[in-house]
Design a protein around this motif. Structure first.
Motif, PDB file in Angstrom:
ATOM      1  N   SER A 181       0.831  -1.209   0.000  1.00 40.05           N
ATOM      2  CA  SER A 181       0.000   0.000   0.000  1.00 40.05           C
ATOM      3  C   SER A 181       0.865   1.258   0.000  1.00 40.05           C
ATOM      4  CB  SER A 181      -0.925  -0.003   1.220  1.00 40.05           C
ATOM      5  OG  SER A 181      -1.802  -1.113   1.194  1.00 40.05           O
ATOM      6  N   MET A 182       1.934   1.257   0.792  1.00 41.54           N
ATOM      7  CA  MET A 182       2.829   2.407   0.848  1.00 41.54           C
ATOM      8  C   MET A 182       3.482   2.654  -0.509  1.00 41.54           C
ATOM      9  SD  MET A 182       4.657   1.794   4.571  1.00 41.54           S
ATOM     10  CE  MET A 182       5.860   3.119   4.330  1.00 41.54           C
ATOM     11  N   LEU A 183       3.853   1.571  -1.181  1.00 35.71           N
ATOM     12  CA  LEU A 183       4.496   1.707  -2.490  1.00 35.71           C
ATOM     13  C   LEU A 183       3.513   2.220  -3.539  1.00 35.71           C
ATOM     14  CD1 LEU A 183       6.633  -1.548  -2.356  1.00 35.71           C
ATOM     15  CD2 LEU A 183       7.525   0.793  -2.440  1.00 35.71           C
ATOM     16  N   TRP A 184       2.260   1.767  -3.488  1.00 32.88           N
ATOM     17  CA  TRP A 184       1.261   2.287  -4.427  1.00 32.88           C
ATOM     18  C   TRP A 184       0.994   3.771  -4.171  1.00 32.88           C
ATOM     19  CZ3 TRP A 184       0.612   0.358  -8.810  1.00 32.88           C
ATOM     20  CH2 TRP A 184       0.536  -1.011  -9.043  1.00 32.88           C
ATOM     21  N   VAL A 185       0.944   4.162  -2.901  1.00 32.00           N
ATOM     22  CA  VAL A 185       0.772   5.580  -2.566  1.00 32.00           C
ATOM     23  C   VAL A 185       1.966   6.377  -3.080  1.00 32.00           C
ATOM     24  CG1 VAL A 185       0.659   7.239  -0.666  1.00 32.00           C
ATOM     25  CG2 VAL A 185      -0.704   5.155  -0.568  1.00 32.00           C
ATOM     26  N   ALA A 186       3.165   5.820  -2.929  1.00 40.51           N
ATOM     27  CA  ALA A 186       4.368   6.494  -3.431  1.00 40.51           C
ATOM     28  C   ALA A 186       4.293   6.694  -4.940  1.00 40.51           C
ATOM     29  CB  ALA A 186       5.605   5.680  -3.068  1.00 40.51           C
ATOM     30  N   ALA A 187       3.826   5.677  -5.656  1.00 40.02           N
ATOM     31  CA  ALA A 187       3.695   5.805  -7.114  1.00 40.02           C
ATOM     32  C   ALA A 187       2.710   6.909  -7.474  1.00 40.02           C
ATOM     33  CB  ALA A 187       3.248   4.473  -7.715  1.00 40.02           C
ATOM     34  N   LEU A 188       1.597   6.968  -6.753  1.00 40.15           N
ATOM     35  CA  LEU A 188       0.582   7.993  -7.011  1.00 40.15           C
ATOM     36  C   LEU A 188       1.118   9.386  -6.701  1.00 40.15           C
ATOM     37  CD1 LEU A 188      -2.316   8.823  -7.713  1.00 40.15           C
ATOM     38  CD2 LEU A 188      -2.943   8.370  -5.336  1.00 40.15           C
ATOM     39  N   LEU A 189       1.807   9.533  -5.568  1.00 36.70           N
ATOM     40  CA  LEU A 189       2.348  10.840  -5.194  1.00 36.70           C
ATOM     41  C   LEU A 189       3.443  11.284  -6.165  1.00 36.70           C
ATOM     42  CD1 LEU A 189       2.603  10.565  -1.300  1.00 36.70           C
ATOM     43  CD2 LEU A 189       0.846  11.696  -2.662  1.00 36.70           C
ATOM     44  N   GLY A 190       4.284  10.335  -6.578  1.00 39.50           N
ATOM     45  CA  GLY A 190       5.328  10.675  -7.529  1.00 39.50           C
ATOM     46  C   GLY A 190       4.763  11.140  -8.859  1.00 39.50           C
ATOM     47  N   ALA A 191       3.722  10.440  -9.339  1.00 38.74           N
ATOM     48  CA  ALA A 191       3.086  10.837 -10.598  1.00 38.74           C
ATOM     49  C   ALA A 191       2.424  12.199 -10.467  1.00 38.74           C
ATOM     50  CB  ALA A 191       2.059   9.786 -11.011  1.00 38.74           C
ATOM     51  N   THR A 192       1.787  12.455  -9.325  1.00 36.46           N
ATOM     52  CA  THR A 192       1.142  13.749  -9.088  1.00 36.46           C
ATOM     53  C   THR A 192       2.176  14.867  -9.018  1.00 36.46           C
ATOM     54  OG1 THR A 192      -0.635  12.642  -7.853  1.00 36.46           O
ATOM     55  CG2 THR A 192      -0.427  15.030  -7.595  1.00 36.46           C
ATOM     56  N   GLY A 193       3.298  14.591  -8.331  1.00 35.40           N
ATOM     57  CA  GLY A 193       4.364  15.585  -8.254  1.00 35.40           C
ATOM     58  C   GLY A 193       4.922  15.926  -9.626  1.00 35.40           C
ATOM     59  N   LEU A 194       5.113  14.907 -10.454  1.00 35.15           N
ATOM     60  CA  LEU A 194       5.588  15.143 -11.814  1.00 35.15           C
ATOM     61  C   LEU A 194       4.583  15.964 -12.616  1.00 35.15           C
ATOM     62  CD1 LEU A 194       7.494  14.682 -14.195  1.00 35.15           C
ATOM     63  CD2 LEU A 194       6.396  12.458 -14.562  1.00 35.15           C
ATOM     64  N   ALA A 195       3.303  15.652 -12.450  1.00 31.34           N
ATOM     65  CA  ALA A 195       2.259  16.404 -13.163  1.00 31.34           C
ATOM     66  C   ALA A 195       2.262  17.868 -12.751  1.00 31.34           C
ATOM     67  CB  ALA A 195       0.891  15.775 -12.894  1.00 31.34           C
ATOM     68  N   LEU A 196       2.444  18.139 -11.455  1.00 39.88           N
ATOM     69  CA  LEU A 196       2.468  19.524 -10.975  1.00 39.88           C
ATOM     70  C   LEU A 196       3.676  20.282 -11.532  1.00 39.88           C
ATOM     71  CD1 LEU A 196       1.370  19.170  -7.234  1.00 39.88           C
ATOM     72  CD2 LEU A 196       0.050  20.083  -9.157  1.00 39.88           C
ATOM     73  N   ILE A 197       4.826  19.609 -11.626  1.00 38.55           N
ATOM     74  CA  ILE A 197       6.004  20.252 -12.197  1.00 38.55           C
ATOM     75  C   ILE A 197       5.746  20.614 -13.654  1.00 38.55           C
ATOM     76  CG2 ILE A 197       8.415  19.868 -12.868  1.00 38.55           C
ATOM     77  CD1 ILE A 197       8.736  18.231 -10.295  1.00 38.55           C
ATOM     78  N   TRP A 198       5.077  19.728 -14.389  1.00 46.97           N
ATOM     79  CA  TRP A 198       4.744  20.024 -15.777  1.00 46.97           C
ATOM     80  C   TRP A 198       3.702  21.138 -15.890  1.00 46.97           C
ATOM     81  CZ3 TRP A 198       6.243  19.215 -20.669  1.00 46.97           C
ATOM     82  CH2 TRP A 198       7.290  18.312 -20.876  1.00 46.97           C
ATOM     83  N   VAL A 199       2.756  21.165 -14.952  1.00 45.52           N
ATOM     84  CA  VAL A 199       1.776  22.250 -14.935  1.00 45.52           C
ATOM     85  C   VAL A 199       2.496  23.585 -14.751  1.00 45.52           C
ATOM     86  CG1 VAL A 199      -0.075  23.308 -13.580  1.00 45.52           C
ATOM     87  CG2 VAL A 199      -0.195  20.883 -14.166  1.00 45.52           C
ATOM     88  N   ALA A 200       3.451  23.610 -13.832  1.00 50.27           N
ATOM     89  CA  ALA A 200       4.222  24.836 -13.603  1.00 50.27           C
ATOM     90  C   ALA A 200       5.012  25.225 -14.845  1.00 50.27           C
ATOM     91  CB  ALA A 200       5.156  24.638 -12.414  1.00 50.27           C
ATOM     92  N   ARG A 201       5.593  24.224 -15.496  1.00 54.44           N
ATOM     93  CA  ARG A 201       6.392  24.531 -16.691  1.00 54.44           C
ATOM     94  C   ARG A 201       5.523  25.063 -17.824  1.00 54.44           C
ATOM     95  NH1 ARG A 201       8.023  26.403 -20.146  1.00 54.44           N
ATOM     96  NH2 ARG A 201       9.787  25.995 -21.537  1.00 54.44           N
ATOM     97  N   ILE A 202       4.356  24.473 -18.032  1.00 50.96           N
ATOM     98  CA  ILE A 202       3.457  24.921 -19.095  1.00 50.96           C
ATOM     99  C   ILE A 202       2.933  26.322 -18.808  1.00 50.96           C
ATOM    100  CG2 ILE A 202       1.234  24.470 -20.211  1.00 50.96           C
ATOM    101  CD1 ILE A 202       1.799  21.485 -19.814  1.00 50.96           C
ATOM    102  N   ALA A 203       2.721  26.600 -17.510  1.00 51.43           N
ATOM    103  CA  ALA A 203       2.186  27.910 -17.129  1.00 51.43           C
ATOM    104  C   ALA A 203       3.228  29.011 -17.188  1.00 51.43           C
ATOM    105  CB  ALA A 203       1.602  27.842 -15.713  1.00 51.43           C
ATOM    106  N   ALA A 204       4.510  28.635 -17.225  1.00 56.28           N
ATOM    107  CA  ALA A 204       5.572  29.651 -17.257  1.00 56.28           C
ATOM    108  C   ALA A 204       5.523  30.432 -18.568  1.00 56.28           C
ATOM    109  CB  ALA A 204       6.933  28.991 -17.088  1.00 56.28           C
ATOM    110  N   ALA A 205       5.776  31.715 -18.466  1.00 54.89           N
ATOM    111  CA  ALA A 205       5.674  32.583 -19.643  1.00 54.89           C
ATOM    112  C   ALA A 205       6.936  32.575 -20.487  1.00 54.89           C
ATOM    113  CB  ALA A 205       5.369  34.015 -19.190  1.00 54.89           C
ATOM    114  N   ARG A 206       8.022  31.942 -19.994  1.00 55.17           N
ATOM    115  CA  ARG A 206       9.280  31.915 -20.744  1.00 55.17           C
ATOM    116  C   ARG A 206      10.007  30.608 -20.430  1.00 55.17           C
ATOM    117  NH1 ARG A 206      10.057  34.592 -16.049  1.00 55.17           N
ATOM    118  NH2 ARG A 206      12.057  34.367 -14.948  1.00 55.17           N
ATOM    119  N   PHE A 207      11.089  30.370 -21.160  1.00 58.17           N
ATOM    120  CA  PHE A 207      11.878  29.171 -20.923  1.00 58.17           C
ATOM    121  C   PHE A 207      12.609  29.297 -19.586  1.00 58.17           C
ATOM    122  CE2 PHE A 207      11.298  28.702 -25.474  1.00 58.17           C
ATOM    123  CZ  PHE A 207      11.116  27.322 -25.602  1.00 58.17           C
TER     124      PHE A 207
END
Length: 245
Positions: free
Chosen positions: A19-45
């Motif tokens: 269960s802990m490992l599945w939660v880790a996979a979910l949190l890791g995927a969510t963290g990656l998604a948030l980093i991409w959201v931040a990158r897409i929202a950035a106005a410059r490189f």
């Protein structure tokens, strides 16, 4: 009981570990998604760390993304089964300990972000804030790369080992080129893209590692240090008679 067969200090049932490992996979995927959201929202490189720089509109989203990644790495470190790197120098430190260290480093980097532009902490641009963030980010990433190599040399999970080896090579090449571009401040747009790609591969590896180990633990395939049962430990070995009546 020999030291090699002592039970780990953290004794958890297989269902809890899975269960802990599945939660880790979910949190890791969510963290990656948030980093991409931040990158897409950035106005410059921007380089990855610049997404969380003080005053950037993407700072809060990036901070939460990195926090989730740190928590995910720590959960994997706590719940992962025993790994056995075949290369001696890779087995000096347990993979779980290295991953836990990376998790702590990423956690610090998420809270102590760099200043605007994320300058290298040298010369007139030196600040303690940039030094702490840069040091923790580098240590965290280096630790994760080392764990990739450790898992790639593992004796127990061959499919996971191949996945880790490919990931380690890809991250090393891409991050190396991106790091050089960042160091010399040339081709910053390309460097920022390469760093994001390397970060994405590393986080996908973490998610894949957590999911693979969760399945292995759930199926009872994972290997944990053997434990001697109390009844076995209390029973003395039989001794052959030294004389006959």
């Amino acid at each position: 009981m020999s030291p090699a067969r002592r039970a780990p200090s953290l004794r958890l049932p297989a269902v809890v570990r899975s269960s802990m490992l599945w939660v880790a996979a979910l949190l890791g995927a969510t963290g990656l998604a948030l980093i991409w959201v931040a990158r897409i929202a950035a106005a410059r490189f921007l380089y990855v760390s610049e997404l969380g720089a003080t005053g950037e509109p993407t700072a809060e989203v990036f901070r939460w993304g990195l926090v989730l990644v740190a928590v995910a790495a720590m959960l994997v470190a706590l719940a992962a089964p025993q790994l056995h790197p075949r290369v001696r120098w890779l087995a000096v430190v347990p993979p779980a300990a290295v991953l836990a260290g990376s998790a702590i480093a990423f956690g610090i980097a998420s809270q102590v972000t760099c200043t605007v532009g994320c300058p290298l902490p040298v010369g007139s641009a030196f600040t303690w804030q940039d030094l702490i963030h840069t040091s923790c980010a580098v240590l965290g990433f280096a630790g994760a790369a080392f764990v990739m190599l450790q898992v790639a040399a593992d004796r127990s999970f061959r499919a996971l080992a191949r996945f880790s080896l490919v990931s380690a090579i890809a991250v090393a090449v891409i991050a190396g080129v991106g790091g050089l571009l960042s160091l010399f401040r040339i081709g910053t747009q390309v460097g920022g893209v390469l760093e994001l790609v390397a970060t994405t591969i590393a986080l996908l590896w973490l998610v894949g590692l957590a999911a693979f180990l969760a399945v292995s633990v759930g199926r009872g395939v994972a290997v944990f240090p053997r434990q001697v049962q109390p009844s076995q430990a209390a029973t003395p070995p039989r001794m052959a008679a030294t004389y006959s009546e």
